[in-house]
Design an enzyme around this catalytic site. Structure first.
Site, PDB file in Angstrom:
ATOM      1  N   HIS A 105       9.289  11.271 -25.529  1.00  0.00           N
ATOM      2  CA  HIS A 105       8.506  10.107 -25.325  1.00  0.00           C
ATOM      3  C   HIS A 105       7.295   9.916 -25.619  1.00  0.00           C
ATOM      4  O   HIS A 105       6.760   9.135 -26.331  1.00  0.00           O
ATOM      5  CB  HIS A 105       8.658   9.875 -23.594  1.00  0.00           C
ATOM      6  N   HIS A 157       4.840   6.971 -28.461  1.00  0.00           N
ATOM      7  CA  HIS A 157       3.391   6.497 -28.319  1.00  0.00           C
ATOM      8  C   HIS A 157       2.560   6.840 -29.736  1.00  0.00           C
ATOM      9  O   HIS A 157       1.792   6.110 -30.048  1.00  0.00           O
ATOM     10  CB  HIS A 157       2.554   7.293 -27.408  1.00  0.00           C
ATOM     11  N   GLU A 172       3.357   0.630 -22.661  1.00  0.00           N
ATOM     12  CA  GLU A 172       4.626   1.316 -22.286  1.00  0.00           C
ATOM     13  C   GLU A 172       5.900   0.258 -22.513  1.00  0.00           C
ATOM     14  O   GLU A 172       7.090   0.709 -23.102  1.00  0.00           O
ATOM     15  CB  GLU A 172       4.838   1.368 -20.884  1.00  0.00           C
ATOM     16  N   SER A 209      11.569   4.843 -26.935  1.00  0.00           N
ATOM     17  CA  SER A 209      11.990   6.072 -26.849  1.00  0.00           C
ATOM     18  C   SER A 209      13.315   6.144 -25.893  1.00  0.00           C
ATOM     19  O   SER A 209      13.823   7.209 -25.736  1.00  0.00           O
ATOM     20  CB  SER A 209      11.006   6.931 -26.100  1.00  0.00           C
TER      21      SER A 209
HETATM   22 FE    FE Z   1       4.231   6.812 -21.746  1.00  0.00          FE
END
Ligand code: FE
Ligand code: PHE
Length: 272
Positions: A115, A120, A161, A180
């Site tokens: 993730h 990111h 997010e 993700s």
């Molecule tokens: Fe995150």
């Protein structure tokens, strides 16, 4: 201040762990073209995240810092807010070093290296998004002082997010929590259930979010430059003061002045 970083200990990953990364990487990188924002896909490419195995943070940081000055540092798990913000304010992205177990491919509660790095890091190669994340860290330190962390956390949630972006080809994904996740990468764009609404700073700060299921609302930005324009310059202190007097907006509610991209059925997770 203790910065909570730990060595990545790349040599300690075992073949099963590298294979988990490779499997998740193959699945997401096959499905994201045409779904994820161009900036995200370019980041994956220029950072060479597709080379086999869990990335080495030192080599990744070298490539990334040449592009935007960001580095990636390892932490054991979630870190205290002030520590997190301080890292961001200094262009250090904190990433979990552990990877999920093979049987947790589809769901896990705590962010792992897949993730954190796959989700990111690609956008940190984009100069505008890179500035946004640094500004967010600085804003976090200020929000702590104004006791407004919950407001600012909603901004992070609905952009970093779970954000969507408008492009000439249609809506695209950029939020790390979406890209993700195989399931949410489909749901966030294609499912009839969630609302998709135009991004508005004060509106987002008044909207609670779910942490235990796919989102019921996604907010759509026009561009990363526009997101940065709406957040970088304005001092949030007056906004926090104003919002303190206003109630939250019910999570499935659409307001008269919302820009509605899709009105969801709210079938998933909605009150029956
Ligand atoms: Fe995150
Ligand atoms: N302008 C914000 C403030 O005054 C800082 C910020 C920028 C916060 C970008 C979040 C994202 O706090």
């Amino acid at each position: 201040m203790n910065d909570w970083t730990v060595p990545q200990r790349w040599d300690d990953y075992d073949p099963v762990e590298h294979a988990t990364w490779d499997r998740l990487f193959a699945r997401q990188s096959a499905m994201l073209p045409g779904r994820a924002a161009g900036e995200f896909l370019r980041g994956l490419d220029v950072l060479r995240l597709g080379s086999p195995g869990i990335p080495r943070f030192d080599a990744l940081s070298e490539r990334l810092s040449r592009l935007t000055g960001w580095t990636v540092v390892a932490v054991p798990g979630l870190v205290p807010e002030a520590v997190f913000f301080d890292h961001l304010a200094h262009r250090r992205f904190v990433a979990g070093r552990f990877i999920r177990k093979p049987e947790q491919s589809d769901y896990l509660r705590e962010p792992d290296v897949f993730h954190d790095v796959f989700g990111h890091v690609p956008l940190l190669a984009d100069p505008v998004f890179a500035d946004y994340m640094q500004a967010y860290g600085e804003g976090g330190l200020r929000a702590l002082a104004h006791d407004a962390l919950e407001r600012l956390a909603r901004l992070y949630w609905y952009t970093v997010e779970f954000g969507l972006i408008r492009t000439p080809g249609g809506l695209r994904l950029y939020g790390a929590g979406i890209v993700s996740s195989y399931g949410e990468s489909v749901f966030a764009l294609d499912d009839a259930s969630p609302h998709r609404l135009g991004f508005d700073l004060a509106r987002v700060m008044r909207t609670p979010y779910r942490i235990d299921d796919y989102q019921r609302n996604y907010f759509v930005i026009d561009s990363f430059a526009d997101l940065l324009r709406q957040t970088l310059e304005p001092d949030f202190a007056p906004l926090y003061a104003q919002l303190a007097r206003l109630p939250d907006i019910g999570i499935g509610t659409i307001l008269a002045d919302d820009r509605v991209y899709s009105r969801g059925t709210q079938a998933r997770g909605g009150a029956s």
